[in-house]
Write an enzyme that holds these catalytic residues in place. Structure first.
Site, PDB file in Angstrom:
ATOM      1  CE  LYS A   1      -3.337  -7.052  -0.392  1.00 22.90           C
ATOM      2  NZ  LYS A   1      -2.042  -6.114  -0.068  1.00 22.90           N
TER       3      LYS A   1
ATOM      4  CB  SER B   1      -2.113  -4.943  -3.942  1.00 18.41           C
ATOM      5  OG  SER B   1      -1.428  -4.933  -2.681  1.00 18.41           O
TER       6      SER B   1
ATOM      7  CB  SER C   1      -0.286  -2.857  -1.050  1.00 18.83           C
ATOM      8  OG  SER C   1       0.300  -2.652  -2.357  1.00 18.83           O
TER       9      SER C   1
END
Lengths: 100, 519
Positions: B79, B154, B178
């Site tokens: 990420k 996310s 997330s």
């Protein structure tokens, strides 16, 4: 929690160091009013004698030995600075009216 | 050979035996990214040169008979809020556009040391603030199961990349769901470890008392293998725990006899149809269920019927294998959402004060410093980030601290006590991960509507517990459904063991998303 006034939203934006355009001030002001009204529901909860949780798992205050060790070289640390003068970072006037 | 859907165990085995070189695996992964990611949009940056260099080094080590790590040759995506030395890290924000960090996050150092190959950085909602990856400042990421739908967020890019077979594993961060929610939407496994289990050093901070890094993988065993590598104390993160790291891989016994599974009735309360539609333009239904403790609302926006049915089948599969269900109560569940959306923005407003245009990142010039700060931040942050900074600044402001932040922190204690009590009667807590499956782009228009989708995942972060999403079925429309398990602090082994049984009983098997290109 009533709707935030425009002045309150502007003050908040200053505290948050955010420049917001007029349409953003309007939109965020109205959204914050709605969200805060919803979140205001927690005010009704009795939290007498309930300690605030500071961390999820109890940890002792983490102190480490003061052993010097290599850290990021200055040149590396400054590599991302938007404006430099040698090993210094250049910024404009800190006090309005003075020179940078 | 089709290495793109190999597990970690298979990949490592084939590399060690020399049936395939790390170079071949990386070339395959990069080709697949080139082919698929034009459509999926999972990656913000693909590090072809870096990945090939790492692969070459692994092949050299193998040829030289040097020791190889437990993730040798495994293509991993990160990420883009995990900093990577010499590789652009943006956190999905324009304020960090083009920023090249001078160091690796601890988790990245550990992955590299174990032989994992970093193939690139994945898309996310700006600074992790969002539940759909629509709030990325850069691009849209599509759900590989249905390109008209979001991958969740996310960590949406990390989930989509693994789901579509563009890498074997990825890392995400989880502040309020997330990792688990995008894993649910993309039909993969996502694990949020106990707060402090994994070092946060080098993770771009969102809400420091809630953030935790964890793996997204296609199998439970893979999640265990990645956690094994990234878990452990780090002197650079004062909140990381010194507790010994058990063998997560060995925890997967395939057995749940006698395991007590807590079913919190607050999470399953039926939505009250009579509550009526949206009120006064709030954009959400504030009172969808019966009142609890006079709060006037419940957190439950209503579980979609197919999700509920899949969860019930999962529970039945576990009890058929000897597990015992226990009705438990987590009475303060309704308060998790408001408490979270005070704590997280408050901490974010403080954490994000560092992006001021002075030391790194974007700068918008002005004649005075205060104006430079404001112009830089006004131009660099997107709408959701601004909204949360404003909300957090409000909550922390002088005179309001006790009413908001302190109150929310006290509520965290109440939520934690709920779990402490429940865990006297059960070993794991089972809930849906999300009320519904992956939604269409643009479906959640109001901020609160988006926030309400997180109701099932937030308490885990507030209480600091470990949580995992495991796929447990697909809808008739072909979209994955996820079940969430929450565990006692540091009891990732029981979570993984239970998750492994769910995976083999009701998991997706070899079913792949259609967006994986049919290859």
């Amino acid at each position: 929690m009533a709707e935030l006034t425009r002045k309150e939203v502007e003050e908040l934006a200053l505290l948050a160091r955010l420049h917001l355009e007029p349409d953003e001030l309007d939109r965020i002001g109205s959204e914050l009013g709605t969200i805060l009204a919803y979140f205001g529901t927690i005010a009704a909860v009795d939290t007498t004698d309930v300690p605030p949780m500071t961390h999820a798992v109890p940890v002792d205050l983490a102190l480490r030995a003061d052993d010097p060790a290599p850290s990021l070289p200055v040149a590396e640390a400054l590599r991302g600075a938007p404006k430099r003068d040698g090993d210094l970072i250049v910024v404009p006037a800190i006090i309005p009216g003075s020179e940078s | 050979m089709k290495p793109e859907f190999w597990s970690i165990t298979e990949t490592v085995k084939h590399v060690i035996t020399g049936e395939i070189t790390a170079q071949q695996i990386v070339d395959g992964a990069l080709d697949r990214i080139t082919f698929l990611d034009r459509e999926v949009g999972a990656f913000l940056e693909v590090d072809k040169d870096g990945a090939r260099k790492q692969a070459a080094e692994i092949d050299r080590k193998r040829a030289a008979g040097e020791p190889l790590g437990s993730l040798v040759g495994v293509p991993v995506a990160l990420k883009d809020n995990l900093v990577t030395k010499d590789l652009v890290t943006t956190a999905g924000s324009k304020i960090l556009e083009g920023w090249v960090p001078p160091y690796d996050a601890t988790v990245v150092t550990k992955l590299r040391a174990a032989g994992a190959i970093i193939v690139g950085k994945t898309n996310l909602d700006e600074f992790g603030m969002g539940s759909s990856t629509e709030r990325s400042a850069y691009k849209q990421t599509k759900n590989p199961w249905d390109p008209s739908r979001v991958p969740g967020g996310s960590s949406g890019g990390s989930a989509a990349a693994v789901s579509a077979g563009m890498c074997v594993a990825s890392l995400g961060t989880d502040t309020g769901g997330s990792i688990r929610q995008p894993a649910a939407f993309c039909g993969i496994v996502g694990l949020k470890p106990t707060y402090g289990r994994v070092s946060r050093w080098g993770a771009v901070a969102f809400a420091s008392s809630l953030d935790q890094i964890g793996p997204l993988t296609r199998t439970v065993a893979d999640a265990a293998a990645v956690l094994q590598v990234i878990a452990g104390h780090d002197p650079r993160d004062a909140t990381s725990l010194e507790a010994p790291v058990p063998s997560y891989v060995d925890a997967l016994t395939g057995k749940v006899e006698g395991l007590r599974i807590g079913i919190p009735h607050e999470f399953f309360a039926a939505a009250d149809e009579s509550a009526g539609p949206e009120e006064e333009g709030l954009g959400f239904t504030p009172n969808p269920g019966p009142e609890e403790e006079g709060l006037g609302f419940t957190p439950n926006p209503g579980i979609e019927p197919e999700v509920r049915a899949a969860i019930e089948r999962t529970i039945a599969a576990l009890t058929e294998r000897g597990a015992i269900t226990v009705d438990i109560s987590l009475p303060h569940t309704a308060l998790a959402l408001p408490a979270y959306y005070i704590v997280a923005p408050a901490e974010a407003s403080s954490n994000l004060s560092r992006y001021d245009g002075v030391r790194y990142g974007k700068r918008v010039d002005a004649s005075e410093l205060l104006e430079l700060y404001r112009r830089t931040r006004g131009a660099g942050f997107g709408p959701e980030v601004k909204r949360r900074i404003m909300l957090g600044t409000y909550a922390l402001r002088s005179g309001y601290y006790d009413a908001y932040y302190k109150k929310a922190q006290q509520i965290r204690t109440l939520i934690k006590r709920d779990f402490d009590r429940a865990f006297r009667f059960c070993d794991v807590v089972l809930t849906p991960t999300t009320p519904g499956v992956a939604f269409q782009f643009g479906a959640k228009t109001s901020p609160l509507d988006m926030y309400l989708g997180d109701v099932f995942t937030l308490s885990c972060n507030l209480a600091g517990l470990p949580g995992i999403n495991v796929p447990c079925g697909v809808t008739t429309g072909g979209l994955p459904i996820g079940v969430q398990l929450l565990g006692k602090p540091l009891d990732e082994p029981t979570l993984l063991r239970t998750a492994g049984v769910i995976e083999s009983a009701v998991g997706l098997g070899t079913r792949r998303p259609s967006g994986a290109g049919g290859i």
